[in-house]
Motif scaffolding. Structure first.
Motif, PDB file in Angstrom:
ATOM      1  N   GLU A 128       0.843  -1.201   0.000  1.00  0.00           N
ATOM      2  CA  GLU A 128       0.000   0.000   0.000  1.00  0.00           C
ATOM      3  C   GLU A 128       0.881   1.256   0.000  1.00  0.00           C
ATOM      4  O   GLU A 128       0.803   2.081   0.908  1.00  0.00           O
ATOM      5  N   PRO A 129       1.737   1.410  -1.015  1.00  0.00           N
ATOM      6  CA  PRO A 129       2.708   2.511  -0.974  1.00  0.00           C
ATOM      7  C   PRO A 129       2.078   3.897  -0.967  1.00  0.00           C
ATOM      8  O   PRO A 129       2.595   4.812  -0.313  1.00  0.00           O
ATOM      9  N   LEU A 130       0.976   4.084  -1.695  1.00  0.00           N
ATOM     10  CA  LEU A 130       0.351   5.406  -1.760  1.00  0.00           C
ATOM     11  C   LEU A 130      -0.358   5.767  -0.455  1.00  0.00           C
ATOM     12  O   LEU A 130      -0.434   6.949  -0.086  1.00  0.00           O
ATOM     13  N   ARG A 131      -0.899   4.790   0.213  1.00  0.00           N
ATOM     14  CA  ARG A 131      -1.629   5.024   1.463  1.00  0.00           C
ATOM     15  C   ARG A 131      -0.759   4.832   2.690  1.00  0.00           C
ATOM     16  O   ARG A 131      -1.233   4.988   3.822  1.00  0.00           O
ATOM     17  N   TYR A 132       0.523   4.497   2.484  1.00  0.00           N
ATOM     18  CA  TYR A 132       1.398   4.176   3.616  1.00  0.00           C
ATOM     19  C   TYR A 132       1.482   5.284   4.667  1.00  0.00           C
ATOM     20  O   TYR A 132       1.362   5.014   5.868  1.00  0.00           O
ATOM     21  N   PRO A 133       1.670   6.559   4.270  1.00  0.00           N
ATOM     22  CA  PRO A 133       1.764   7.613   5.300  1.00  0.00           C
ATOM     23  C   PRO A 133       0.515   7.717   6.171  1.00  0.00           C
ATOM     24  O   PRO A 133       0.614   8.020   7.365  1.00  0.00           O
ATOM     25  N   SER A 134      -0.663   7.471   5.584  1.00  0.00           N
ATOM     26  CA  SER A 134      -1.891   7.557   6.377  1.00  0.00           C
ATOM     27  C   SER A 134      -2.153   6.273   7.165  1.00  0.00           C
ATOM     28  O   SER A 134      -2.760   6.310   8.238  1.00  0.00           O
ATOM     29  N   LEU A 135      -1.683   5.131   6.655  1.00  0.00           N
ATOM     30  CA  LEU A 135      -1.894   3.862   7.349  1.00  0.00           C
ATOM     31  C   LEU A 135      -0.895   3.646   8.482  1.00  0.00           C
ATOM     32  O   LEU A 135      -1.186   2.908   9.431  1.00  0.00           O
ATOM     33  N   MET A 136       0.288   4.248   8.375  1.00  0.00           N
ATOM     34  CA  MET A 136       1.305   4.093   9.417  1.00  0.00           C
ATOM     35  C   MET A 136       1.815   5.469   9.856  1.00  0.00           C
ATOM     36  O   MET A 136       2.965   5.839   9.634  1.00  0.00           O
ATOM     37  N   PRO A 137       0.955   6.267  10.510  1.00  0.00           N
ATOM     38  CA  PRO A 137       1.417   7.551  11.046  1.00  0.00           C
ATOM     39  C   PRO A 137       2.331   7.324  12.247  1.00  0.00           C
ATOM     40  O   PRO A 137       2.392   6.214  12.808  1.00  0.00           O
ATOM     41  N   SER A 138       3.024   8.365  12.648  1.00  0.00           N
ATOM     42  CA  SER A 138       3.960   8.230  13.777  1.00  0.00           C
ATOM     43  C   SER A 138       3.249   7.839  15.065  1.00  0.00           C
ATOM     44  O   SER A 138       3.812   7.119  15.898  1.00  0.00           O
ATOM     45  N   SER A 139       1.994   8.273  15.225  1.00  0.00           N
ATOM     46  CA  SER A 139       1.255   7.920  16.450  1.00  0.00           C
ATOM     47  C   SER A 139       0.989   6.415  16.510  1.00  0.00           C
ATOM     48  O   SER A 139       1.118   5.795  17.579  1.00  0.00           O
TER      49      SER A 139
END
Length: 317
Positions: A128-139
């Motif tokens: 899920e490279p395009l959704r990765y930032p939203s699926l794995m946020p720092s929190s």
């Protein structure tokens, strides 16, 4: 905890490695060198992640936790191993033995869960490279790391709760270089069936369930990679997770062999030899693999240690 004479058992005697003084000295020097190199490797990885902005991402956040765990783990176990080469009969108090056992189990269980979390992170990055930032946020990364530590220490507390209730009314000599579960269970004169059952069930949860998560993640990763049309694209995608996959194979191979080997080996010197591999070699290999196989870590190493100023950054995961 009483021995056969009815007196309170306040300490255990660790047999260590009874052999010739010259061989003991050589082994001490050899493993002490491994110990220092492992400390240096993991401390360097933590420093690079802390000082390099390009590594401030979930993948390296988890790697930093893994390196910190390895530092703590070898600080608990390796000094006892080195002491076993200097003296044939090391002594440890009952409280000290239980404390050492608690941290040994807690850190081992934490690493199992943390490797599963890292596999899930690689799954999201590749599948899920395009959704990765939203699926794995720092929190979420912080919560997953905290859950790894919490589950490991809770599992260890439950195991120790049952082991510490056992009575030791015979010999207090442990044929090992540190306090481990199997040597302690071999010494007890009380009914150990409940403690063995709890140990087995928690090992099942803390080892096999994370392993299932790792295998499932990599099955999905491999399927996704095979769908990439170009060889260059497949190579680039697979290179993202090769370091973690190598660490997983080494760690789980040694762990599963430790728990699945024949019971007759628990009472022999094979137990100590296997524990040396698990205690020294695996923590040494883990950071070395990440440094050798990961281009961003190698670039950060050059910047941090060799003082070079600019290196091209890989495409984000």
């Amino acid at each position: 905890m009483k021995n056969s004479s009815g007196t309170h058992v306040e300490e255990f005697v660790l047999v260590g490695f009874p052999t010739s003084p010259l061989l003991q000295l050589l082994l001490f020097v050899f493993f002490f060198a491994f110990y220092l190199l492992t400390l240096l490797e993991n401390a360097l990885i933590i420093s690079m992640i802390w000082l390099t902005p390009s590594l401030h991402r979930p993948m390296y956040f988890f790697l930093g936790h893994l390196s910190f765990l390895e530092l703590w783990y070898i600080s608990v176990t390796v000094p006892r191993l080195l002491g076993a080469f200097l003296t044939q009969d090391g002594r440890v108090s009952y409280v000290g033995c239980m404390t050492q056992l608690y941290f040994f189990i807690a850190l081992a269980c934490t690493e199992c869960v943390l490797l599963a979390v890292m596999a899930y992170d690689r799954y999201l990055a590749i599948c899920e490279p395009l959704r990765y930032p939203s699926l794995m946020p720092s929190s979420l990364a912080t919560c997953l790391a905290a859950a790894s530590w919490g589950s490991g220490f809770f599992s260890s507390m439950m195991k120790l709760l049952f082991i510490s209730r056992l009575s030791y009314c015979g010999s207090n000599i442990i044929n090992h270089f540190f306090c481990d579960i199997s040597p302690l269970l071999n010494l007890t004169c009380s009914d150990k069936e409940q403690a063995e059952l709890v140990d087995f069930l928690l090992a099942l949860v803390m080892i096999l369930l994370p392993l299932v998560a790792v295998v499932s993640s990599y099955v999905a990763i491999i399927v996704t990679i095979l769908k990439i049309p170009t060889a260059q694209g497949r190579h680039k995608a697979f290179s993202i997770c090769t370091s973690h996959l190598a660490v997983v194979v080494i760690y789980y191979s040694s762990t599963l062999f430790t728990y699945a080997r024949p019971r007759a080996m628990y009472t022999s010197n094979h137990n100590k030899i296997i524990s040396v591999l698990y205690t020294v070699i695996v923590p040494f290999l883990n950071p070395a693999i990440y440094c050798l196989r990961n281009k961003e870590v190698k670039d950060a190493f050059r910047k941090t240690v060799l003082g070079r100023c600019h290196y091209p950054r890989d495409v984000p995961d």
